[in-house]
Design a protein around this motif. Structure first.
Motif, PDB file in Angstrom:
ATOM      1  N   ALA A 295       7.678  -7.948  -6.623  1.00 17.31           N
ATOM      2  CA  ALA A 295       7.205  -8.043  -8.009  1.00 17.31           C
ATOM      3  C   ALA A 295       6.758  -6.689  -8.528  1.00 17.31           C
ATOM      4  CB  ALA A 295       6.068  -9.055  -8.091  1.00 17.31           C
ATOM      5  N   ASP A 296       6.091  -5.892  -7.679  1.00 16.32           N
ATOM      6  CA  ASP A 296       5.651  -4.566  -8.102  1.00 16.32           C
ATOM      7  C   ASP A 296       6.838  -3.624  -8.291  1.00 16.32           C
ATOM      8  OD1 ASP A 296       3.293  -2.659  -8.445  1.00 16.32           O
ATOM      9  OD2 ASP A 296       4.467  -1.634  -6.885  1.00 16.32           O
ATOM     10  N   MET A 297       7.838  -3.759  -7.448  1.00 20.04           N
ATOM     11  CA  MET A 297       9.016  -2.904  -7.571  1.00 20.04           C
ATOM     12  C   MET A 297       9.757  -3.154  -8.878  1.00 20.04           C
ATOM     13  SD  MET A 297      10.385  -3.188  -3.632  1.00 20.04           S
ATOM     14  CE  MET A 297      11.999  -2.486  -4.006  1.00 20.04           C
ATOM     15  N   GLU A 298       9.802  -4.415  -9.321  1.00 17.16           N
ATOM     16  CA  GLU A 298      10.512  -4.743 -10.565  1.00 17.16           C
ATOM     17  C   GLU A 298       9.581  -4.825 -11.773  1.00 17.16           C
ATOM     18  OE1 GLU A 298      12.982  -8.157 -10.082  1.00 17.16           O
ATOM     19  OE2 GLU A 298      14.279  -7.178  -8.601  1.00 17.16           O
ATOM     20  N   ARG A 299       8.278  -4.585 -11.540  1.00 21.93           N
ATOM     21  CA  ARG A 299       7.300  -4.553 -12.632  1.00 21.93           C
ATOM     22  C   ARG A 299       7.251  -5.869 -13.414  1.00 21.93           C
ATOM     23  NH1 ARG A 299       7.205  -0.563  -9.810  1.00 21.93           N
ATOM     24  NH2 ARG A 299       6.941   1.605 -10.529  1.00 21.93           N
ATOM     25  N   ARG A 300       7.315  -6.991 -12.679  1.00 26.92           N
ATOM     26  CA  ARG A 300       7.175  -8.291 -13.335  1.00 26.92           C
ATOM     27  C   ARG A 300       6.593  -9.276 -12.324  1.00 26.92           C
ATOM     28  NH1 ARG A 300      13.460 -10.163 -14.260  1.00 26.92           N
ATOM     29  NH2 ARG A 300      14.190  -9.987 -12.095  1.00 26.92           N
ATOM     30  N   PRO A 301       5.952 -10.363 -12.821  1.00 31.56           N
ATOM     31  CA  PRO A 301       5.254 -11.279 -11.901  1.00 31.56           C
ATOM     32  C   PRO A 301       6.165 -11.909 -10.861  1.00 31.56           C
ATOM     33  CG  PRO A 301       4.591 -11.673 -14.174  1.00 31.56           C
ATOM     34  CD  PRO A 301       5.740 -10.723 -14.230  1.00 31.56           C
ATOM     35  N   ILE A 302       7.355 -12.318 -11.252  1.00 27.62           N
ATOM     36  CA  ILE A 302       8.298 -12.930 -10.322  1.00 27.62           C
ATOM     37  C   ILE A 302       9.573 -12.091 -10.321  1.00 27.62           C
ATOM     38  CG2 ILE A 302       9.616 -14.993  -9.719  1.00 27.62           C
ATOM     39  CD1 ILE A 302       6.615 -15.381  -9.500  1.00 27.62           C
ATOM     40  N   ALA A 303       9.925 -11.569  -9.154  1.00 30.71           N
ATOM     41  CA  ALA A 303      11.094 -10.701  -9.052  1.00 30.71           C
ATOM     42  C   ALA A 303      12.359 -11.534  -8.900  1.00 30.71           C
ATOM     43  CB  ALA A 303      10.932  -9.765  -7.863  1.00 30.71           C
ATOM     44  N   ARG A 304      13.481 -10.850  -8.903  1.00 28.10           N
ATOM     45  CA  ARG A 304      14.747 -11.519  -8.636  1.00 28.10           C
ATOM     46  C   ARG A 304      14.820 -11.923  -7.161  1.00 28.10           C
ATOM     47  NH1 ARG A 304      18.708  -8.361  -8.532  1.00 28.10           N
ATOM     48  NH2 ARG A 304      17.470  -6.441  -8.413  1.00 28.10           N
ATOM     49  N   PHE A 305      15.539 -12.998  -6.881  1.00 27.83           N
ATOM     50  CA  PHE A 305      15.622 -13.485  -5.507  1.00 27.83           C
ATOM     51  C   PHE A 305      16.256 -12.448  -4.590  1.00 27.83           C
ATOM     52  CE2 PHE A 305      17.976 -15.586  -2.074  1.00 27.83           C
ATOM     53  CZ  PHE A 305      16.926 -16.229  -1.439  1.00 27.83           C
ATOM     54  N   ALA A 306      17.239 -11.713  -5.086  1.00 29.19           N
ATOM     55  CA  ALA A 306      17.897 -10.705  -4.256  1.00 29.19           C
ATOM     56  C   ALA A 306      16.902  -9.662  -3.752  1.00 29.19           C
ATOM     57  CB  ALA A 306      19.021 -10.027  -5.043  1.00 29.19           C
ATOM     58  N   THR A 307      15.924  -9.313  -4.585  1.00 29.89           N
ATOM     59  CA  THR A 307      14.912  -8.336  -4.161  1.00 29.89           C
ATOM     60  C   THR A 307      13.988  -8.936  -3.111  1.00 29.89           C
ATOM     61  OG1 THR A 307      14.989  -7.391  -6.388  1.00 29.89           O
ATOM     62  CG2 THR A 307      13.153  -6.730  -4.978  1.00 29.89           C
ATOM     63  N   TYR A 308      13.571 -10.173  -3.339  1.00 23.33           N
ATOM     64  CA  TYR A 308      12.758 -10.848  -2.307  1.00 23.33           C
ATOM     65  C   TYR A 308      13.501 -10.879  -0.976  1.00 23.33           C
ATOM     66  CZ  TYR A 308       9.445 -12.670  -5.785  1.00 23.33           C
ATOM     67  OH  TYR A 308       8.488 -12.802  -6.751  1.00 23.33           O
ATOM     68  N   PHE A 309      14.752 -11.265  -1.030  1.00 24.08           N
ATOM     69  CA  PHE A 309      15.552 -11.362   0.195  1.00 24.08           C
ATOM     70  C   PHE A 309      15.661 -10.006   0.884  1.00 24.08           C
ATOM     71  CE2 PHE A 309      19.671 -10.688   2.187  1.00 24.08           C
ATOM     72  CZ  PHE A 309      19.701 -11.705   3.127  1.00 24.08           C
ATOM     73  N   ASP A 310      15.983  -8.980   0.132  1.00 17.87           N
ATOM     74  CA  ASP A 310      16.197  -7.660   0.712  1.00 17.87           C
ATOM     75  C   ASP A 310      14.930  -7.126   1.370  1.00 17.87           C
ATOM     76  OD1 ASP A 310      17.919  -5.206   1.002  1.00 17.87           O
ATOM     77  OD2 ASP A 310      16.258  -4.364  -0.153  1.00 17.87           O
ATOM     78  N   VAL A 311      13.821  -7.190   0.643  1.00 19.79           N
ATOM     79  CA  VAL A 311      12.573  -6.618   1.172  1.00 19.79           C
ATOM     80  C   VAL A 311      12.058  -7.427   2.351  1.00 19.79           C
ATOM     81  CG1 VAL A 311      10.170  -6.128   0.604  1.00 19.79           C
ATOM     82  CG2 VAL A 311      11.965  -5.598  -1.042  1.00 19.79           C
ATOM     83  N   THR A 312      12.111  -8.744   2.256  1.00 20.52           N
ATOM     84  CA  THR A 312      11.562  -9.579   3.325  1.00 20.52           C
ATOM     85  C   THR A 312      12.333  -9.405   4.625  1.00 20.52           C
ATOM     86  OG1 THR A 312      10.839 -11.218   1.703  1.00 20.52           O
ATOM     87  CG2 THR A 312      10.990 -11.932   3.996  1.00 20.52           C
ATOM     88  N   TRP A 313      13.642  -9.517   4.553  1.00 24.29           N
ATOM     89  CA  TRP A 313      14.415  -9.402   5.784  1.00 24.29           C
ATOM     90  C   TRP A 313      14.428  -7.976   6.316  1.00 24.29           C
ATOM     91  CZ3 TRP A 313      16.000 -13.154   8.875  1.00 24.29           C
ATOM     92  CH2 TRP A 313      16.029 -14.458   8.370  1.00 24.29           C
ATOM     93  N   LYS A 314      14.356  -7.000   5.434  1.00 20.06           N
ATOM     94  CA  LYS A 314      14.277  -5.612   5.892  1.00 20.06           C
ATOM     95  C   LYS A 314      13.003  -5.402   6.701  1.00 20.06           C
ATOM     96  CE  LYS A 314      13.220  -0.978   4.235  1.00 20.06           C
ATOM     97  NZ  LYS A 314      12.842  -0.170   3.064  1.00 20.06           N
ATOM     98  N   HIS A 315      11.879  -5.866   6.167  1.00 21.65           N
ATOM     99  CA  HIS A 315      10.614  -5.692   6.885  1.00 21.65           C
ATOM    100  C   HIS A 315      10.569  -6.539   8.154  1.00 21.65           C
ATOM    101  CE1 HIS A 315       8.247  -4.043   3.181  1.00 21.65           C
ATOM    102  NE2 HIS A 315       9.012  -3.144   3.754  1.00 21.65           N
ATOM    103  N   GLY A 316      11.217  -7.707   8.126  1.00 20.37           N
ATOM    104  CA  GLY A 316      11.258  -8.510   9.348  1.00 20.37           C
ATOM    105  C   GLY A 316      11.976  -7.787  10.467  1.00 20.37           C
TER     106      GLY A 316
END
Length: 592
Positions: free
Chosen positions: A136-157
């Motif tokens: 959300a901070d990367m896209e500057r909005r309360p709810i980000a796009r799903f692709a961003t959630y997916f990318d960041v979460t699995w990358k950090h995992g």
């Protein structure tokens, strides 16, 4: 930022992130070492359990927020989110210590660290929470796009797993170095790595360095992630087949075998979790439609998830209506809520026309918020499973749903922390004399008794000794002396089976008892002052000597030693032969 995005690396940003992460790792290690020393020396803050737990868990977990967000989060967001992580870690851990401590019961052990489930819950809240905050901070909005959630979460995992492996390899190398240098008489490395002042900072700094190394090689991390998810995705058809076969078998077997396991809800929820994870492995970020087999398997999994979750909910409901709430059933009910949310969303995605399983994205984002909320509720005063369970069980007792004789007062005393012991104090004044008496008895217990009387140990079988020649009896007084010699002899222990013969081996005219268990020949002699006692044992260096046959056949004869012992001023010197002569070993003749 997705896989297709072109990343530009700013050298200054990389150096800044490196310094921040290494400094964070060093500070975390030093603080953890200080807390360890305080706990060992019982110094401040370890003398205040709630404070120690709050500081300890905050120091353990809050730095991970900095490590994960140093290169991506804005400074203000990072500061606010780190403060939130400190509040969550400190609050949940301090609350667990408060619940576990009830000072009106003298002698109760006071913990200074939370239970393991609290560690896991804090880690889960912060991991999920971070991957709601950072995109959300990367896209500057309360709810980000799903692709961003997916990318960041699995990358950090993947980063987390690789960093843990790197830290483990670091310690393996240190242990190897310590052993190599010990081979040449240098143990400085061994002594160093055994010191906590080195091990704590070294571990955290190396982990921080691993995070930085994997962060600047984000494309390589994404490659590992893609391969891992692809492999997992091809397990989805098998899982869908298993779930479908299980559900198709139920009309023929009925639900009775399932309930008989007494773990139906847990097994069904595990199956639901596999369906959810493998479906996401096939879907990934939704940018590409997978192979037709995976696409249809994902739709099937989305539909199968609903009946499996319904069965799990029914299993939990049955146990609760029959026996009331317990902490485990409260947690199972929370898991059912999460699984139900996924089941509804995935079934909708499977049935909806249009882009393949597109509404799965909304479900995943929504259930992440639900999971964080449930975890915070379960491990805080809002919905503490112990508090809910105690309240429900006491209400069942008071309204007569369960008799006092069948009520589990031990659960209140030992398994529900402060809430159960407070309930016991109230029940001591209950109008029902049986309830009051049993509450007082349970409250007075210092440790949990056996849930059922232990089975009595079977009586030890006495040793069985056969004397030769047949019909021979032991010397007078020997049988009585056996009871006190049992621990000194293999043949006199309970359950032993041995052969014995009377032979005078001391030359005093009175026979000794020679007893064998096939491996050696024990000698028992009677002394005018000490009575019967074991004086020694005969052994042989020769292979194949049959002690049992020698005792049975009487082929034993006392002989004068070829070399006698010597008597010296300090005692007797025993002669031990150096040359061991054995009869030649006769090999059996093989028939042609």
């Amino acid at each position: 930022m997705t896989d297709a995005a072109i990343e530009t690396v700013d050298p200054k940003a990389v150096r800044r992130a490196s310094l921040v992460r290494l400094a964070t790792g060093l500070a975390q290690g030093l603080l953890l070492y200080g807390l360890y020393e305080a706990g060992e020396r019982k110094a401040w803050p370890a003398i205040h359990p709630m404070l120690f737990a709050a500081i300890g868990l905050a120091v353990l977990y809050a730095p991970f927020v900095v490590l994960a967000g140093a290169s991506s989060l804005r400074l203000r967001t990072l500061a606010v989110w780190k403060l939130g992580a400190v509040i969550v870690a400190a609050g949940l851990s301090a609350y667990d210590i408060w619940v576990a401590t009830y000072y009106r019961h003298a002698g109760d052990y006071t913990r200074i660290l939370p239970d393991p489930p609290v560690f896991c819950a804090i880690a889960a809240v912060l991991f999920i929470g971070h991957h709601l905050v950072q995109p959300a901070d990367m896209e500057r909005r309360p709810i980000a796009r799903f692709a961003t959630y997916f990318d960041v979460t699995w990358k950090h995992g993947v980063q987390l797993v690789l960093s843990l492996l790197f830290t483990g390899a670091f310690w393996l190398l240190l242990f190897l170095a310590a052993q190599l240098f010990k081979l040449i008489g240098i143990d400085a490395i061994q002594r160093l790595i055994e010191q906590e002042f080195f091990s704590f900072p070294a571990t955290t700094v190396v982990f921080a360095a691993a995070v930085q190394l994997t962060d600047v090689r984000a494309n390589l991390v994404r490659g590992v992630r893609t391969v891992s998810l692809t492999l997992l995705a091809w397990l989805l058809p098998l899982m869908a087949l298993i779930a479908g076969g299980f559900l198709a078998s139920l009309p023929f077997t009925g639900l009775a075998p399932l309930w008989a396991t007494k773990a139906a809800a847990a097994l069904l929820l595990v199956a639901a979790a596999f369906l959810i994870v493998l479906t996401n492995a096939a879907y990934q970020d939704g940018s590409e439609r997978p192979a037709a087999v995976l696409a249809w398997a994902a739709r099937a999994a989305g539909l199968l998830l609903a009946p499996i979750t319904a069965l799990a909910a029914y299993a939990v409901w049955l146990r609760v209506t029959q026996y009331g709430l317990t902490p485990e059933r409260v947690i199972a009910a929370a898991c059912v809520v999460v699984a139900a949310g996924y089941a509804i969303g995935y079934a909708t995605a499977a049935l909806r026309r249009g882009a393949w399983m597109k509404s799965l994205e909304t479900t995943n984002i929504a259930m992440a918020f639900v999971a964080v909320g449930l975890l915070l509720a379960l491990f805080s005063p809002v919905a503490d499973p112990r508090r809910l369970s105690v309240g429900d069980q006491v209400r069942r007792l008071e309204r007569g749903a369960v008799k006092a004789e069948a009520f589990d007062f031990l659960f209140l005393r030992f398994d529900s922390a402060r809430f159960g012991r407070e309930a016991l104090d109230r029940l001591k004044a209950n109008a029902d004399p049986v309830v009051a008496r049993r509450a007082r008895e349970a409250g007075a217990m210092k440790e949990r008794p056996y849930l059922r009387d232990p089975k009595p140990e079977p009586a030890a079988r006495p040793p069985r000794i056969t004397y030769y020649p047949k019909g021979e009896v032991p010397p007078k007084g020997f049988a009585e002396a056996m009871r006190s010699m049992g621990s000194d002899s293999n043949c006199l222990q309970a359950g032993a089976t041995c052969e014995a013969r009377l032979v005078d081996v001391t030359g005093d005219g009175a026979p000794e008892v020679l007893m064998t268990n096939r491996w050696a020949l024990e000698v028992f002699s009677q002394s005018p002052t000490d009575g019967w006692r074991k004086i020694g044992v005969y052994t042989t260096p020769c292979e194949g000597f049959d002690f049992t046959a020698a005792v049975r056949e009487g082929a034993l004869e006392a002989t004068v030693p070829a070399v006698r012992d010597l008597a010296g001023p300090s005692g007797t010197l025993r002669f031990l032969p150096e040359l061991k002569t054995c009869p030649p070993k006769i090999e059996p003749v093989q028939k042609p």
